[in-house]
Design an enzyme around this catalytic site. Structure first.
Site, mmCIF file in Angstrom:
data_model
loop_
_atom_site.group_PDB
_atom_site.id
_atom_site.type_symbol
_atom_site.label_atom_id
_atom_site.label_comp_id
_atom_site.label_asym_id
_atom_site.label_seq_id
_atom_site.Cartn_x
_atom_site.Cartn_y
_atom_site.Cartn_z
ATOM 1 N N LYS A 121 0.665 -1.192 0.064
ATOM 2 C CA LYS A 121 0.116 0.143 -0.089
ATOM 3 C C LYS A 121 1.022 1.291 -0.212
ATOM 4 C CE LYS A 121 -2.843 2.641 3.195
ATOM 5 N NZ LYS A 121 -3.713 3.278 2.337
ATOM 6 N N SER A 149 -18.302 12.084 5.542
ATOM 7 C CA SER A 149 -16.922 12.215 5.800
ATOM 8 C C SER A 149 -16.283 13.251 4.932
ATOM 9 C CB SER A 149 -16.033 10.869 6.068
ATOM 10 O OG SER A 149 -16.095 10.346 4.761
ATOM 11 N N HIS A 174 -14.417 7.110 -5.524
ATOM 12 C CA HIS A 174 -13.127 6.324 -5.327
ATOM 13 C C HIS A 174 -12.171 6.508 -6.493
ATOM 14 C CE1 HIS A 174 -16.695 4.550 -3.387
ATOM 15 N NE2 HIS A 174 -16.171 3.882 -2.425
#
Length: 749
Positions: A18, A427, A689
């Site tokens: 990641k 959020s 996304h």
């Protein structure tokens, strides 16, 4: 016997993949540096599996983004818009998953959907009229060769052709059958090249076989495999299934000329029954006996009791599914030994598979004795007061009054919102500063007063910004929260939290599911402080933001000693208490996210209601059943297939629901119209996304498409998900376009 696993986690013990990949995305390292780091990580993982004594090691289970996307790239199922980008192969690969916006062009990411009933998401390829299926990639060969150079003759893993076709999209005018011959030829070319490199067996993952299959789907499966297996190019073929049983095709499956079949003995309700009815002596049975989805220790006595009933002669013990669905290892956790002994993450599951194999071979008596001792005593006690509260629930506790139509009129008068009201899902971007302040607070380097002052200042800034661009319903931004489940779990009894228990969700995004250890109750008010503070800073309504009980359950590692229904009801009562406290504090719009409602829907339709929806929907209703009619209840759902459960979703009796719909081309709208969906809806107008900003007119076109299917009085305008992972510039630019598009659409009503 021998041992194996279906697949291994790929992010790394400390999420190395990641962090390295994100450096590449930020152009801080080169493509070569990323590929070198990934190669080192693969070698480390293979070595771990080897040292644990696993005899068959898989390869090509690693991915830079998603294994399904890997298959699409391997077989040239790539849209022309991406093929034509003047980019490297790796850049085009990432463009499929993330979209691309730069000097070389502007393309949207492919759709993303839940991988069966897990919290993993796969990228959905699209077969177009001009798609030419052929062998175009080399990753599977490179990784086999890498392992071979390390002295390992691995078993390459590849999505099977049936599942690949079943889970892909098709342009209008083309269908799966059109690509059978070219796909079979491409797979056979893979077989030939692997055999040439020295491979002896390939694993074809056919998870789609555990779903309900129509006659046409079974015919497609048999057509594919009869052609494919006619020439295996000297390779042995393992047809691997998981997430359930293969009752619809078992008789056909065992008669195919495959060399091995992998079956799930954990989630497969009928797997043992099917195998006891007969399994061919000339095939190897891969027995998925160690749970690849949950983190509890395997009960060896129970597993051995299953294994003793299996009549097959040639057996390989394996995991029930890929281990990418569990964290890497318990070695980095700080639980007390009395707790830690109950957990097995991916590395520990290798030990369990090896132990079971040893015990069956007359060895491993010490491991069996230790396991028996672990399960000999009750792990946790009951909360008698909570159990009594659940036992006392009646039908009235699941029913909100007055009915929806009357509430809708009351709320219209109470809020006086414009047509096509604008809001976000909850959020806002969590910047490095936000994360650093939270970490400093946790470490005690920042006092409560200092941390509260920072949060208040950040909330003030975003409330003002939302007012400035003229949002209708505001949010406080959730800056105090790390994760939408963990944040709540930290304020509930019965929860445990790992330090490093990360699991891949999509792309390079990891989640850290909490562990439900015991009975769940709310310890203190959780969200009231900051939601009521935000509401005090504006005259516009601010949504209270909660995570719903089904999602909290589905995004946690659940208990195995009580039913998930009972566990969910416990959570529902805790969230209900929070809803009522928010309402009492003056928060009149409350969003109860059920992002994962669809996620654990059984894969077979016959099980949908009795095994899931008959308790999951009432659990949600229980949470909000006693709020006042002028309190508006919202909910939100993420990437999933919703069209087949629209009536059940309407029956949740929320006032407003927001869906992901943009990335899947608003497919859900036709079903909403057909089913006369009553709840007001916000079918996300742009995809968060992907880092790309929607073009001028893009959101306008989406709103126009929505209004063609849904009455304007029922429509809300919002992004398709929360904005936590996005950057501030792209977020603000996108939201300004959203508000402008909503206002332009109002003028046309």
């Amino acid at each position: 016997m021998s041992t194996t696993i279906i697949g291994f986690p790929r992010l790394g013990e400390f999420r190395e993949l990641k962090f390295t990949t994100e450096k590449y995305f930020r152009k801080e390292i080169s493509e070569e540096e990323l590929l070198a780091a990934a190669k080192d990580l693969r070698a480390k993982h293979w070595n771990i599996v080897k040292e644990k004594g696993i005899t068959e090691i898989p390869s090509n289970d690693f991915s830079h983004y998603d294994n399904f996307l890997d298959a699409a790239f391997l077989f040239n199922v790539v849209p022309a818009s991406v093929q034509n980008l003047d980019l490297s192969d790796l850049e085009r690969y990432f463009a499929l998953g993330r979209g691309y916006q730069g000097e070389k062009g502007d393309v949207r990411a492919l759709p993303m959907k839940k991988w069966f009933n897990t919290n993993y998401h796969y990228i959905v390829p699209k077969f177009e009229k001009d798609t030419q299926v052929k062998l175009a990639g080399h990753k599977i060969f490179d990784e086999f060769q890498e392992a071979k150079e390390l002295g390992l003759n691995t078993r390459p893993v590849l999505v099977g052709p049936f599942t690949f076709l079943q889970l892909s999209d098709f342009e209008e005018g083309v269908k799966a059958d059109d690509f059978v011959d070219s796909l079979v030829a491409a797979y056979q070319e893979v077989f030939a090249k692997l055999a040439e490199l020295g491979a002896t067996r390939i694993q074809l993952d056919e998870a789609a076989l555990v779903k309900d299959l129509t006659a046409e789907e079974k015919a497609l499966f048999l057509n594919l495999y009869n052609k494919l297996l006619a020439d295996k190019k000297g390779l042995e073929v393992l047809l691997q299934t998981y997430f359930g049983d293969v009752r619809d095709v078992y008789a056909d499956l065992v008669n195919l000329p495959v060399d091995a079949i992998g079956l799930d003995f954990v989630e497969g309700k009928k797997t043992l029954e099917l195998v006891k009815g007969g399994f061919p002596a000339d095939k190897t049975l891969y027995v998925g006996i160690v749970n690849g989805k949950n983190i509890w220790r395997n009960n060896y006595e129970k597993s051995l009791a299953v294994l003793e009933q299996i009549p097959a002669e040639n057996i390989v013990l394996t995991s029930s599914c890929s281990l990418l669905h569990v964290p890497f290892t318990t070695a980095n956790e700080e639980f007390e030994p009395a707790l830690l002994n109950h957990f097995a993450f991916a590395v520990e599951k290798l030990d369990e598979i090896r132990d079971l194999d040893a015990i069956r071979n007359g060895q491993g008596s010490e491991a069996l004795a230790a396991n028996k001792e672990l399960f000999a005593t009750e792990r946790v006690g009951e909360n008698a007061e909570l159990r009594a509260r659940i036992a006392g629930l009646t039908d009235a506790d699941y029913t909100r009054l007055p009915a929806f139509a009357e509430r809708e009129a009351i709320q219209e008068e109470a809020f006086k919102l414009p047509a096509l009201p604008t809001t976000t899902i909850g959020s806002f971007p969590q910047t490095k500063e936000v994360r650093a302040k939270r970490l400093a607070y946790r470490k005690g380097e920042l006092s409560q007063k200092e941390y509260d002052a920072f949060l208040a200042e950040t909330i003030d800034e975003w409330i003002k910004w939302q007012e400035d661009i003229d949002f209708d319903v505001l949010v406080h931004g959730e800056f105090e929260r790390n994760d939408m489940v963990e944040y709540f779990g930290q304020n509930l009894s019965g929860y445990l939290f790992s330090k490093n228990g990360w699991v891949q969700s999509y792309g390079m995004r990891g989640v850290k599911p909490p562990i439900i250890w015991g009975d769940v109750t709310r310890l203190n008010p959780i969200t009231v402080k900051w939601s009521s503070y935000a509401q005090s800073r504006t005259n516009k309504p601010v949504k209270g933001m909660l995570t719903g009980p089904v999602t909290i359950l589905n995004w946690s590692f659940p208990r195995e000693d009580i039913s998930i229904k009972d566990s969910t009801l416990q959570i529902a009562l805790a969230i209900k208490d929070e809803v009522l406290d928010l309402e009492a504090a003056g928060v009149k719009i409350i969003q109860i996210d059920e992002a994962a409602l669809r996620e654990k829907l059984p894969l077979r339709r016959s099980d949908w209601y009795e095994d899931y929806l008959d308790w999951a929907i009432p659990a949600f209703r229980l949470v909000h059943s006693t709020v006042a009619p002028d309190t508006q209840i919202h909910t939100h759902m993420c990437y999933s297939e919703f069209t087949d459960i629209i009536p059940a979703i309407d029956n949740m009796d929320a006032d407003v629901i927001s869906f992901e719909a943009n990335r899947s081309n608003l497919e859900i709208l036709d079903e909403l119209k057909a089913k006369n969906f009553q709840t007001e809806v916000g079918p996300g107008v742009y995809d968060i996304h992907s880092p790309r900003v929607p073009n001028e007119g893009e959101i306008d076109n989406t709103i126009e498409a929505i209004l063609a299917k849904v009455p304007s009085k029922k429509v809300w305008i919002n992004p398709d998900c929360g904005l936590k992972t996005r950057g501030i510039p792209e977020t603000k630019e996108s939201l300004i376009r959203l508000v402008e598009a909503a206002k332009a659409a109002r003028e046309k009503l």
